[in-house]
Each structure stands twice: as structure tokens, then as C-alpha cells.
Design a protein around this motif. Structure first.
Motif, PDB file in Angstrom:
ATOM      1  N   ASP A  51       0.818  -1.212   0.000  1.00  0.00           N
ATOM      2  CA  ASP A  51       0.000   0.000   0.000  1.00  0.00           C
ATOM      3  C   ASP A  51       0.858   1.271   0.000  1.00  0.00           C
ATOM      4  N   ILE A  52       1.738   1.368  -0.974  1.00  0.00           N
ATOM      5  CA  ILE A  52       2.679   2.487  -1.036  1.00  0.00           C
ATOM      6  C   ILE A  52       2.096   3.648  -1.848  1.00  0.00           C
ATOM      7  N   ASP A  53       2.187   4.840  -1.277  1.00  0.00           N
ATOM      8  CA  ASP A  53       1.935   6.087  -2.000  1.00  0.00           C
ATOM      9  C   ASP A  53       3.280   6.771  -2.206  1.00  0.00           C
ATOM     10  N   PHE A  54       3.556   7.166  -3.423  1.00  0.00           N
ATOM     11  CA  PHE A  54       4.876   7.717  -3.757  1.00  0.00           C
ATOM     12  C   PHE A  54       4.721   8.854  -4.750  1.00  0.00           C
ATOM     13  N   ARG A  55       5.501   9.913  -4.555  1.00  0.00           N
ATOM     14  CA  ARG A  55       5.526  11.025  -5.499  1.00  0.00           C
ATOM     15  C   ARG A  55       6.970  11.405  -5.806  1.00  0.00           C
ATOM     16  N   ALA A  56       7.226  11.699  -7.075  1.00  0.00           N
ATOM     17  CA  ALA A  56       8.493  12.297  -7.491  1.00  0.00           C
ATOM     18  C   ALA A  56       8.146  13.446  -8.419  1.00  0.00           C
ATOM     19  N   TYR A  57       8.878  14.536  -8.326  1.00  0.00           N
ATOM     20  CA  TYR A  57       8.473  15.767  -8.998  1.00  0.00           C
ATOM     21  C   TYR A  57       9.479  16.208 -10.043  1.00  0.00           C
ATOM     22  N   PRO A  58       9.004  16.818 -11.132  1.00  0.00           N
ATOM     23  CA  PRO A  58       9.920  17.384 -12.133  1.00  0.00           C
ATOM     24  C   PRO A  58      10.832  18.432 -11.490  1.00  0.00           C
ATOM     25  N   GLY A  59      12.060  18.474 -11.975  1.00  0.00           N
ATOM     26  CA  GLY A  59      13.016  19.419 -11.423  1.00  0.00           C
ATOM     27  C   GLY A  59      13.643  18.961 -10.128  1.00  0.00           C
ATOM     28  N   GLN A  60      13.445  17.688  -9.776  1.00  0.00           N
ATOM     29  CA  GLN A  60      14.004  17.165  -8.527  1.00  0.00           C
ATOM     30  C   GLN A  60      14.630  15.785  -8.746  1.00  0.00           C
ATOM     31  N   MET A  61      15.579  15.459  -7.858  1.00  0.00           N
ATOM     32  CA  MET A  61      16.157  14.130  -7.797  1.00  0.00           C
ATOM     33  C   MET A  61      15.721  13.503  -6.474  1.00  0.00           C
ATOM     34  N   THR A  62      15.062  12.369  -6.559  1.00  0.00           N
ATOM     35  CA  THR A  62      14.530  11.690  -5.381  1.00  0.00           C
ATOM     36  C   THR A  62      15.316  10.420  -5.121  1.00  0.00           C
ATOM     37  N   ALA A  63      15.764  10.229  -3.887  1.00  0.00           N
ATOM     38  CA  ALA A  63      16.473   9.016  -3.486  1.00  0.00           C
ATOM     39  C   ALA A  63      15.511   8.071  -2.775  1.00  0.00           C
ATOM     40  N   ILE A  64      15.556   6.800  -3.150  1.00  0.00           N
ATOM     41  CA  ILE A  64      14.847   5.746  -2.421  1.00  0.00           C
ATOM     42  C   ILE A  64      15.897   4.969  -1.642  1.00  0.00           C
ATOM     43  N   VAL A  65      15.773   4.961  -0.325  1.00  0.00           N
ATOM     44  CA  VAL A  65      16.756   4.307   0.534  1.00  0.00           C
ATOM     45  C   VAL A  65      16.071   3.257   1.398  1.00  0.00           C
ATOM     46  N   GLY A  66      16.891   2.439   2.044  1.00  0.00           N
ATOM     47  CA  GLY A  66      16.358   1.419   2.935  1.00  0.00           C
ATOM     48  C   GLY A  66      17.297   0.234   2.986  1.00  0.00           C
ATOM     49  N   PRO A  67      17.135  -0.639   3.979  1.00  0.00           N
ATOM     50  CA  PRO A  67      18.017  -1.804   4.104  1.00  0.00           C
ATOM     51  C   PRO A  67      17.808  -2.795   2.967  1.00  0.00           C
ATOM     52  N   LYS A  75      11.578  20.132 -16.415  1.00  0.00           N
ATOM     53  CA  LYS A  75      10.745  19.135 -17.099  1.00  0.00           C
ATOM     54  C   LYS A  75      11.284  17.711 -16.932  1.00  0.00           C
ATOM     55  N   LYS A  76      12.381  17.557 -16.193  1.00  0.00           N
ATOM     56  CA  LYS A  76      13.004  16.243 -16.021  1.00  0.00           C
ATOM     57  C   LYS A  76      12.902  15.777 -14.568  1.00  0.00           C
ATOM     58  N   THR A  77      12.864  14.464 -14.390  1.00  0.00           N
ATOM     59  CA  THR A  77      12.771  13.861 -13.060  1.00  0.00           C
ATOM     60  C   THR A  77      13.786  12.740 -12.953  1.00  0.00           C
ATOM     61  N   VAL A  78      14.453  12.645 -11.801  1.00  0.00           N
ATOM     62  CA  VAL A  78      15.390  11.547 -11.539  1.00  0.00           C
ATOM     63  C   VAL A  78      14.963  10.841 -10.255  1.00  0.00           C
ATOM     64  N   VAL A  79      14.838   9.518 -10.338  1.00  0.00           N
ATOM     65  CA  VAL A  79      14.519   8.697  -9.168  1.00  0.00           C
ATOM     66  C   VAL A  79      15.581   7.622  -9.069  1.00  0.00           C
ATOM     67  N   MET A  80      16.262   7.544  -7.942  1.00  0.00           N
ATOM     68  CA  MET A  80      17.329   6.562  -7.801  1.00  0.00           C
ATOM     69  C   MET A  80      17.232   5.791  -6.496  1.00  0.00           C
ATOM     70  N   VAL A  81      17.651   4.531  -6.562  1.00  0.00           N
ATOM     71  CA  VAL A  81      17.847   3.711  -5.373  1.00  0.00           C
ATOM     72  C   VAL A  81      19.323   3.806  -4.991  1.00  0.00           C
ATOM     73  N   THR A  82      19.599   4.025  -3.721  1.00  0.00           N
ATOM     74  CA  THR A  82      20.985   4.068  -3.266  1.00  0.00           C
ATOM     75  C   THR A  82      21.097   3.551  -1.840  1.00  0.00           C
ATOM     76  N   HIS A  83      22.240   2.903  -1.565  1.00  0.00           N
ATOM     77  CA  HIS A  83      22.569   2.504  -0.197  1.00  0.00           C
ATOM     78  C   HIS A  83      23.381   3.578   0.506  1.00  0.00           C
ATOM     79  N   SER A  84      23.828   4.579  -0.245  1.00  0.00           N
ATOM     80  CA  SER A  84      24.780   5.553   0.282  1.00  0.00           C
ATOM     81  C   SER A  84      24.081   6.752   0.926  1.00  0.00           C
ATOM     82  N   PRO A  85      24.226   6.960   2.234  1.00  0.00           N
ATOM     83  CA  PRO A  85      23.667   8.165   2.859  1.00  0.00           C
ATOM     84  C   PRO A  85      24.239   9.439   2.264  1.00  0.00           C
TER      85      PRO A  85
END
Length: 231
Positions: free
Chosen positions: A22-38, A189-199
Motif C-alpha cells: 500500500d505504497i503512496d509515492f511522489r516524485a516531482y519534475p526538477g528534482q532528484m529523489t532518493a529511495i533508501v532502505g536496508p 521538465k526532467k525527473t530523476v529517481v534513484m535507489v541508493t545505499h549511500s547516505p
């Protein structure tokens, strides 16, 4: 971008495992969003569902105003090709092709002109200009990762999804990759979404989303995070 996203798989007959809940998620243009977690938290699965590379069980995903959940495979493939870019941990390069041929492949599939000069400029930036004609099998893992990113940048997608884009890179080249992705995300007009282990890398992003046990955590647990978690 995603509402009520749930993914359940059945590894064995009669068994089921819910990876995303039941995940709600948003990523926005003009931003870089990091997805983190174990490890094992579901963050890479979330990225792949958001990118239309894995099918989810319930909920919805909207990219650029288009609902992708019910798309037929051919239409979804075309949509991804025209609007999305992917940087995988496994690189997804064609081993039988040269570096340049791998960069040209998306343009061949689109039946569009390959921007050779721009390709050379990007390869030069990543220190790969001299390997343009080399087979990708002759490159190190870090070099292959940079080729994969160069291919994405060359197509100028509306959204870039990156799964541990600096995982195979040394510190200097990792810094270059993050700088390039940040430059992309500065475009409104661009969006970046990345998974990373690095704080450290996560702190360079505009937003941080933490995934734990298949759910969005109530707050990011990284010191000095810029904007926290969207839930």
C-alpha cells in the motif's frame, strides 16, 4: 506517481509474499529523489514497478499523466522507449556490440538519427572517448556502468530511473555520475529517481524516501536530509 501500490508474489504454490504494501509515492519534475532502505526492504522492487518493468498486484502508477498499470505490453514498451531512461546494476549492455553501437541502439529502435558528436562528448566526459569502438566486454564493470549512463543521457528521457548508479564506480567517477544526474534534475521538465545505499549520495538529492519492510517509513533516518520523506 503511485497510489496504494501493492505487489504480492507466489514463490511456491499455496504460498504468497507481499513485497510492497500500500505504497503512496511522489516524485516531482526538477528534482532528484532518493529511495533508501536496508537490503530486502523492497526499494528496488518499488523502482521497477514505478518504471513499468515489473507488474504490481494492486494500486496505480501514473507517469507523465499516463496510467501504465493496464497498458498492453507493446504500448508500454513504446512508452518507456520514448519517455523513460534506466540505469541498472546489471548495465543491460549488448555484449556483441561496441560502445558506440550500444549508444546508438535506442536511436535504431526509434528509427531516429544517432547524435554522434554528442555521444563522443559524453564519452569524453566519462573518460571513455578512446574506447568508442571497443567491445563492451573489454571494459571493466565501472566502465560499463558509465557507458550505460551515457546511453541514457544521450536519449534525454523525461524520467531517469537509476538502481545504485554508482555501485560499481570509484569515488571520482561516482561523483561525476551524481553531478550529471543532478544537472538533469535541474531541468524543470526532467525527473530523476534513484535507489541508493549511500547516505552521502542520498543527502545530495532533493528528497529522500525510505522503504522498510515494503512500506514507506514515516520519516527519513538520514542526518541532514534536505526534505525528508513523501508518504
Amino acid at each position: 506517481m503511485a497510489n496504494g501500490l501493492t505487489m504480492t508474489v507466489s514463490p511456491r504454490k499455496g504460498d504468497s509474499v507481499t513485497i510492497l504494501k500500500d505504497i503512496d509515492f511522489r516524485a516531482y519534475p526538477g528534482q532528484m529523489t532518493a529511495i533508501v532502505g536496508p537490503s530486502g526492504s523492497g526499494k528496488s522492487t518499488l523502482l521497477y514497478c514505478l518504471a513499468g518493468l515489473e507488474r504490481f498486484t494492486q494500486g496505480s502508477v501514473s507517469l507523465l499523466g499516463t496510467q501504465i498499470g493496464g497498458m498492453k505490453p507493446t504500448k508500454l514498451t513504446r512508452f518507456r522507449r520514448n519517455h523513460l531512461g534506466f540505469v541498472f546494476q546489471s548495465y543491460n549492455l549488448v555484449a556483441s556490440m561496441s560502445v558506440e553501437e550500444n549508444l546508438a541502439l535506442p536511436f535504431t529502435l526509434r528509427a531516429s538519427r544517432f547524435p554522434r558528436k554528442k555521444a563522443q562528448s559524453i564519452l569524453d566526459y566519462f573518460g571513455l572517448g578512446a574506447q568508442r569502438k571497443s567491445s563492451v566486454t573489454e571494459l571493466s564493470g565501472g566502465e560499463q556502468q558509465r557507458v550505460a549512463l551515457a546511453r541514457v543521457l544521450l536519449t534525454s528521457p523525461d524520467i531517469i530511473f537509476a538502481d545504485e548508479p554508482t555501485g560499481a564506480l570509484d569515488q571520482g567517477n561516482g561523483r561525476k555520475v551524481i553531478e550529471v544526474l543532478r544537472d538533469v534534475a535541474r531541468d524543470p521538465k526532467k525527473t530523476v529517481v534513484m535507489v541508493t545505499h549511500s547516505p552521502e549520495i542520498a543527502r545530495q538529492c532533493d528528497r529522500i524516501v525510505e522503504v522498510r519492510d515494503g512500506r514507506i517509513a514515516p520519516a527519513a533516518r538520514l542526518d541532514d536530509s534536505r526534505n525528508g520523506v513523501n508518504a
